[in-house]
Design an enzyme around this catalytic site. Structure first.
Site: not given
Length: 259
Positions: A13, A109, A184
């Site tokens: 980012t 982070d 499923t």
């Protein structure tokens, strides 16, 4: 203007700040084989689209959990911006007291998020980051980083289910309105979605119990919105928490805007 870059396991980012305000932000895939020139061309394309130029940038800060990409990333900054970036790591001034066994092994982070959440929302605070891994960090009322929990992320868990169960298909991650699936695919989506909602709520509840406190809970990360819209355990959704933390750390470590 300040360029902030968060290199995650899945995406990078990139953001541009001016006077503590986020002007632009972009995402690009994290590719540890990408060269400095490829990174530079990608970022310059972002800038061109936003009518920005490299000369607008006066400082750069990078947080990365992918060491192999860092040489190319640092070279890109020098080659295309003529700036040696500030790297989040040991020696950087964070303002946090880290009460953990080995402070050097904490992901940058997580440090960046803790700094941003403490500054923006006060302490005590729990930060939940829904990324490649789902991380939970606890900062106490004195601003001490006490540690946290790390769990497999939603994408990792979904891929593991597909890869290890021969008859189960690959499914898209989606919010499920019904816990009881009728096929499923819908059963898998319900299990994944409600499983992570439950995980989030369970870990937050246990952290509050063991800390004997009532922290504000802040969520960030690519899949945070989907989970937090269903969970009452999260108080604040802040998709730009990491970028805010990077900008704040830049100011704490480089108060001037000299190249």
């Amino acid at each position: 203007m300040i360029l902030v870059i968060d290199v995650g396991n899945t995406n990078c980012t990139v953001g541009v700040y001016e006077k503590q305000k986020l002007l632009k932000h972009w995402r690009m895939t994290t590719d540890r084989h990408r060269t400095s020139d490829e990174l530079g061309m990608t970022v310059l394309n972002f800038f061109s689209y936003a009518n920005l130029t490299p000369s607008d940038i006066q400082g750069i800060i990078i947080s990365s959990v992918v060491p192999p990409i860092m040489h190319a990333m640092e070279t890109m900054c020098v080659r295309y911006f003529n700036i040696r970036p500030l790297i989040v790591g040991p020696g950087i001034k964070t303002g946090l007291n880290l009460k953990v066994d080995n402070p050097r092994e904490i992901g940058s982070d997580r440090i960046v998020n803790a700094v941003a959440a403490s500054e923006e929302y006060g302490t005590p605070v729990i930060v939940v980051d829904f990324g490649t891994a789902t991380t939970f960090c606890y900062i106490d009322e004195s601003g001490v980083y006490q540690g946290g929990a790390i769990a497999p992320g939603i994408m990792i868990s979904t891929e593991a289910l597909y890869n290890r169960a021969a008859k189960l298909p690959r499914v898209d991650i989606a919010e499920s309105s019904q816990i009881i699936g009728k096929s499923t695919v819908s059963s898998m989506q319900a299990g994944i979605f409600y499983g992570f909602v439950g995980q989030c709520e369970g870990i937050i509840a246990e952290m509050k119990k063991q800390s004997n406190a009532s922290p504000v809970v802040v969520a960030t990360g690519g899949l945070a919105r989907m989970i937090t819209e269903k969970s009452s355990a999260v108080d604040i959704l802040d998709p730009f928490l990491t970028l805010k933390g990077l900008e704040l750390l830049y100011r704490r470590n480089k108060p001037t805007t000299e190249k």
